[in-house]
Write a protein that holds these residues in place. Structure first.
Motif, PDB file in Angstrom:
ATOM      1  N   VAL A 279     -48.874 -54.484  -4.915  1.00  0.00           N
ATOM      2  CA  VAL A 279     -48.243 -53.044  -4.381  1.00  0.00           C
ATOM      3  C   VAL A 279     -47.005 -53.436  -3.537  1.00  0.00           C
ATOM      4  O   VAL A 279     -45.843 -52.939  -3.999  1.00  0.00           O
ATOM      5  N   LYS A 282     -44.295 -55.859  -5.738  1.00  0.00           N
ATOM      6  CA  LYS A 282     -43.752 -55.013  -6.970  1.00  0.00           C
ATOM      7  C   LYS A 282     -43.212 -53.790  -7.093  1.00  0.00           C
ATOM      8  O   LYS A 282     -42.361 -53.093  -7.641  1.00  0.00           O
ATOM      9  N   SER A 283     -43.727 -52.898  -5.784  1.00  0.00           N
ATOM     10  CA  SER A 283     -43.363 -51.609  -5.929  1.00  0.00           C
ATOM     11  C   SER A 283     -42.221 -51.126  -4.939  1.00  0.00           C
ATOM     12  O   SER A 283     -41.311 -50.187  -5.372  1.00  0.00           O
ATOM     13  N   ALA A 320     -49.729 -44.983  -5.558  1.00  0.00           N
ATOM     14  CA  ALA A 320     -49.663 -46.501  -5.628  1.00  0.00           C
ATOM     15  C   ALA A 320     -51.150 -47.215  -5.092  1.00  0.00           C
ATOM     16  O   ALA A 320     -51.460 -48.149  -5.844  1.00  0.00           O
TER      17      ALA A 320
END
Length: 412
Positions: A279, A282-283, A320
């Motif tokens: 999270v 990557k986000s 997310a």
């Protein structure tokens, strides 16, 4: 393995002892079985107030700190929802000074009108400084009140309202002390360079003639099972938006506690954790994302807390987090993740008990939970967890109906 001794005075005081020949110092740790959960909902903050009042002096020691410092010692204290803890360290040859000071403030605490009003003012200013006049200061108040509806965990140790401290009568304050500060509500650990026989003799000399009191029976309202997700949005002018997701979990002494604690580590402990790898990296949606457990004696909370990156919406951020939790429930924890977390817990436990002072604190805490001897079996409880057992707890814990969600910040 921590080797220690135990002794119980006839009046109910529980004495623990740990001998350390590698120091010339000694620590006294006194844990009173009283915390914020023992307060009346209309008069909160008294347990924390006494953390201050206990240093206002007593009949034979007008200044607790001055007398202790003259013997080469230092002291401090802290309060939680479940307990109030006092401790001091000093040279071993002056250990009796600490026993005398603790005995005198338990018997003859300076609860004059002047001392009470002075410490009330101090705590009121602390409340304002920590909760009213600082960014995110009311976050704990709001989140606890959202998650708990009847249990006293719905207010923090400093109190639910500043007015509770302002309006607390001197009689109510004195009654709180008389009801909870007693030898039969006290666990005392003496650790350091003092032999067991000496510790017993000093405990008998300075506390043996205290009479036990009738401690109020703890009959707290039990929080009902949460059957649907709760949501609250609070607008505040703070630097970053925050999301808090609070899942009800078991208490510290429950068989599932270690599983809940390990789940928080699998999700957020270190750069190899699920939240960080899947999270955070990557986000790019978060500047901070972590999970933790409150560790309270009664059923408490599993917390997911996140600070949002600039321009990120609350909805996208929560989506997310929910997606990662859903994926985790589908794939499950790996044996490697569990072993890593058990290893981290063991190392943390070792560092938490590395000194004689820390051993004293931990021994008292385990004794309050049930038995000080459990300190030596705690690591084994983490190592005995199975993947199947861990995920059974996870599926129950991360039920959306068991969650309270708080949006907090300028865009809420």
């Amino acid at each position: 393995m921590i080797a220690f001794n135990t002794y119980r005075l006839k009046n109910g005081l529980r004495l623990l002892h740990y001998f350390d020949k590698n120091t010339q110092m000694v620590a006294l740790n006194l844990l009173y079985d009283v915390g914020a959960r023992d307060e009346d909902p209309s008069a909160t903050g008294l347990a924390h107030l006494f953390e201050h009042l206990m240093f206002t002096g007593s009949k034979h020691a007008p200044s607790f700190d001055a007398a202790l410092q003259a013997a080469g010692g230092s002291s401090n204290a802290w309060t939680s929802n479940d307990m109030t803890n006092y401790y001091e360290t000093l040279p071993a040859h002056n250990v009796e000074t600490a026993f005398w000071l603790e005995s005198d403030r338990l018997r003859n605490l300076n609860l004059t009108d002047e001392s009470i009003d002075t410490q009330k003012s101090v705590v009121i200013e602390e409340f304002k400084q920590r909760c009213l006049n600082v960014p995110y200061g009311d976050l704990h108040h709001i989140s606890s009140d959202l998650a708990f509806k009847v249990h006293p965990y719905r207010w923090p140790t400093i109190g639910l309202r500043v007015e509770d401290i302002q309006n607390a009568s001197h009689d109510a304050i004195k009654a709180f002390f008389a009801s909870h500060y007693a030898v039969n509500n006290l666990i005392l650990c003496v650790s350091g360079h003092v032999e067991f026989d000496r510790a017993v003799a000093l405990a008998e000399k300075w506390f043996g003639d205290f009479a036990p009191v009738d401690i109020p029976v703890r009959n707290l309202p039990q929080e009902p099972v949460q059957c649907s997700q709760r949501f609250l949005s609070v607008k505040r002018e703070v630097p970053q938006n925050m999301i808090m997701m609070m899942y009800h979990m078991c208490g510290r002494g429950d068989a599932d506690y270690q599983a809940c604690d390990m789940l928080s580590d699998v999700l957020s402990n270190g750069p190899s954790s699920r939240f960080y790898r899947n999270v955070m990296v990557k986000s790019g949606l978060f500047s901070e994302l972590d999970a933790s457990v409150t560790g309270t004696h009664d059923p408490g909370l599993f917390l997911v807390r996140a600070r949002l990156a600039d321009g990120v919406s609350f909805a996208k951020a929560q989506q997310a987090i929910d997606a990662e939790l859903k994926d985790f429930l589908t794939t499950g924890a790996t044996a490697y993740e569990m072993e890593k977390c058990a290893n981290k817990y063991e190392s943390t436990q070792l560092f938490d008990t590395i000194t004689y002072e820390k051993k004293g604190v931990k021994l008292c805490q385990y004794e309050l939970l049930g038995s000080a001897a459990d300190i030596n079996s705690e690591v084994g409880k983490y190592r005995s967890l199975t993947q199947e057992g861990l995920m059974t707890v996870a599926h129950k814990l991360f039920d959306p109906a068991n969650c309270s969600v708080l949006y907090y910040g300028p865009d809420a």
